[in-house]
Design an enzyme around this catalytic site. Structure first.
Site, PDB file in Angstrom:
ATOM      1  CG  ASP A  17      -2.008   0.960   1.238  1.00  0.00           C
ATOM      2  OD1 ASP A  17      -2.387   1.419   0.141  1.00  0.00           O
ATOM      3  OD2 ASP A  17      -2.533   1.269   2.329  1.00  0.00           O
TER       4      ASP A  17
ATOM      5  CG  ASP B 119       0.866   7.593  -3.629  1.00  0.00           C
ATOM      6  OD1 ASP B 119       0.751   8.414  -4.568  1.00  0.00           O
ATOM      7  OD2 ASP B 119       0.385   7.767  -2.501  1.00  0.00           O
TER       8      ASP B 119
ATOM      9  CD  GLU C 205      -3.272   8.356  -4.610  1.00  0.00           C
ATOM     10  OE1 GLU C 205      -3.570   7.356  -3.938  1.00  0.00           O
ATOM     11  OE2 GLU C 205      -2.840   9.403  -4.104  1.00  0.00           O
TER      12      GLU C 205
ATOM     13  CG  HIS D  64      -6.152   4.951  -1.927  1.00  0.00           C
ATOM     14  ND1 HIS D  64      -5.082   4.488  -1.194  1.00  0.00           N
ATOM     15  CD2 HIS D  64      -6.016   4.412  -3.163  1.00  0.00           C
ATOM     16  CE1 HIS D  64      -4.335   3.719  -1.965  1.00  0.00           C
ATOM     17  NE2 HIS D  64      -4.874   3.654  -3.165  1.00  0.00           N
ATOM     18  N   GLY D  65      -8.991   5.736   1.165  1.00  0.00           N
ATOM     19  CA  GLY D  65      -9.740   6.484   2.178  1.00  0.00           C
ATOM     20  C   GLY D  65     -11.192   6.070   2.224  1.00  0.00           C
TER      21      GLY D  65
ATOM     22  CG  ASP E 193      -5.400   1.085   8.075  1.00  0.00           C
ATOM     23  OD1 ASP E 193      -5.603   0.338   9.054  1.00  0.00           O
ATOM     24  OD2 ASP E 193      -4.308   1.651   7.891  1.00  0.00           O
ATOM     25  CB  THR E 194      -9.708   4.622   9.393  1.00  0.00           C
ATOM     26  OG1 THR E 194      -8.558   5.308   8.875  1.00  0.00           O
ATOM     27  CG2 THR E 194     -10.296   5.419  10.534  1.00  0.00           C
TER      28      THR E 194
HETATM   29  C1  PGH Z   1      -6.351   3.579   2.676  1.00  0.00           C
HETATM   30  C2  PGH Z   1      -7.158   3.453   3.935  1.00  0.00           C
HETATM   31  N1  PGH Z   1      -5.186   2.888   2.609  1.00  0.00           N
HETATM   32  O1  PGH Z   1      -4.420   2.970   1.514  1.00  0.00           O
HETATM   33  O2  PGH Z   1      -6.681   4.276   1.735  1.00  0.00           O
HETATM   34  O3  PGH Z   1      -8.122   4.493   4.091  1.00  0.00           O
HETATM   35  O4  PGH Z   1      -8.076   5.601   6.336  1.00  0.00           O
HETATM   36  O5  PGH Z   1     -10.202   5.394   5.069  1.00  0.00           O
HETATM   37  O6  PGH Z   1      -9.185   3.391   6.066  1.00  0.00           O
HETATM   38  P1  PGH Z   1      -8.921   4.727   5.474  1.00  0.00           P
HETATM   39 ZN    ZN Z   2      -4.580   4.885   0.727  1.00  0.00          ZN
HETATM   40 CA    CA Z   3      -0.789   9.852  -3.083  1.00  0.00          CA
END
Ligand code: PGH
Ligand code: ZN
Ligand code: CA
Length: 308
Positions: free
Chosen positions: A82, A104, A134, A210-211, A255-256
């Site tokens: 990642d 990235d 990305e 992502h995120g 992840d979060t």
């Molecule tokens: C993420 C995780 N890892 O590459 O993009 O995003 O913080 O929303 O879990 P979160």
């Molecule tokens: Zn990410």
């Molecule tokens: Ca980036």
């Protein structure tokens, strides 16, 4: 069984569903993720950041991934790097046994990003490893942001088309308004789905969000009830995750949500029994909390029962 990232994501791309890519930093997270995939009969992507690799050692990351993928040999699993920051970092992961890597370089100018990505793709494909790149920056977008400002941070679909064609990257993470961590949106959640659809139409490859953590209400509650503080936090609403899959997302980075769910249980046990010092008494409920989140997410994203 460890498989190449593209094996999992090409199928998801053709059939139109999302596969969770879950981060892990220890055995407990990994174990919970696998238990969920087993129960959901879902293909799986497990991913380690450079920070996680530094924490565990790359041999431990790959060793644990292989042991777990042998334990659950009916589940197709890809081990993904990642946010790899350099060619060398990707190279090391490939040599160590990762089956998918992300380079990235999205914070660099377009040409540099393209050049570095193409170089990683060439090296990775020689070893049968797939590559993610990305475009754009991970940042929240607000209602009052101008079109120019939006264009400066979000993916440019025309650039994405050129980027994919010339780099031969296997999957692409287009910035459409998400960000990492627990504080994704200042006002109302907002993502640029139109832009996403345009990127999908012009590239026709698997796309990555992502995120993508959602911070479901019950996860937030458990964290707050344990005495934690999440003031001002906001995740990607479930409807947005579903909408993004309709728009062409196939890899959903998470992840979060796992961290919050796990730590809520650790703190709860710590508060409830001040005399407790058996690590397993903290981590077992922590693993159960992660398993629940992952299992639900697999059903939401549509990867459940997709093992053929
Ligand atoms: C993420 C995780 N890892 O590459 O993009 O995003 O913080 O929303 O879990 P979160
Ligand atoms: Zn990410
Ligand atoms: Ca980036």
């Amino acid at each position: 069984m460890l498989v190449v990232g593209s094996d999992i994501l090409q199928k998801a791309h053709k059939e139109g569903y999302g596969v969770g890519a879950f981060n892990f930093v220890n055995f407990e997270m990994l174990n919970a993720i696998f238990e969920a995939a087993d129960e959901a009969s879902s293909p799986l992507i497990i991913q380690a950041s450079e920070g996680a690799i530094k924490y565990m050692g790359i041999d431990m990351v790959v060793g644990m991934a292989k042991i777990m993928s042998n334990r659950y040999s009916h589940i197709p699993v890809a081990l993904h790097l990642d946010h790899g920051t350099t060619f060398e970092s990707c190279q090391k992961a490939i040599e160590a046994g990762f089956t998918s890597v992300m380079i990235d370089a999205s914070h660099h100018p377009f040409e540099e990003n393209l050049e570095l990505t193409a170089k990683v793709v060439e090296a990775a494909h020689k070893e049968g490893v797939s590559v993610e790149a990305e475009l754009g920056r991970l940042m929240g977008i607000e209602d009052n942001i101008s079109v120019d400002e939006k264009d400066a941070v979000l993916v440019n679909p025309k650039e994405a088309e050129i980027f994919v064609r010339e780099s031969k990257v296997d999957y692409l993470a287009p910035a459409i308004g998400t960000s990492h961590g627990a504080f994704k949106f200042k006002g109302e959640p907002k993502l640029d789905f139109k832009r996403l659809q345009e990127v999908k139409r012009l590239t026709n490859i698997p796309l990555v969000l992502h995120g993508a953590s959602a911070i479901p209400d019950y996860v937030r509650e458990s964290f707050l009830n344990s005495g934690g503080d999440l003031k001002g936090s906001k995740g990607v609403p479930f409807e947005f995750l579903q909408e993004s899959i309709k728009g062409g997302i196939n890899k959903v980075n998470t992840d979060t949500d796992l961290r919050i769910a796990f730590m809520a249980e650790v703190r709860r046990v710590a508060n409830e029994d001040k005399t407790q010092f058996d690590l397993r008494k903290f981590f077992t409920p922590g693993m159960q909390a992660i398993k629940k989140v992952v299992l639900e997410r697999m059903h939401l994203l549509g990867s459940a029962n997709k093992i053929s």
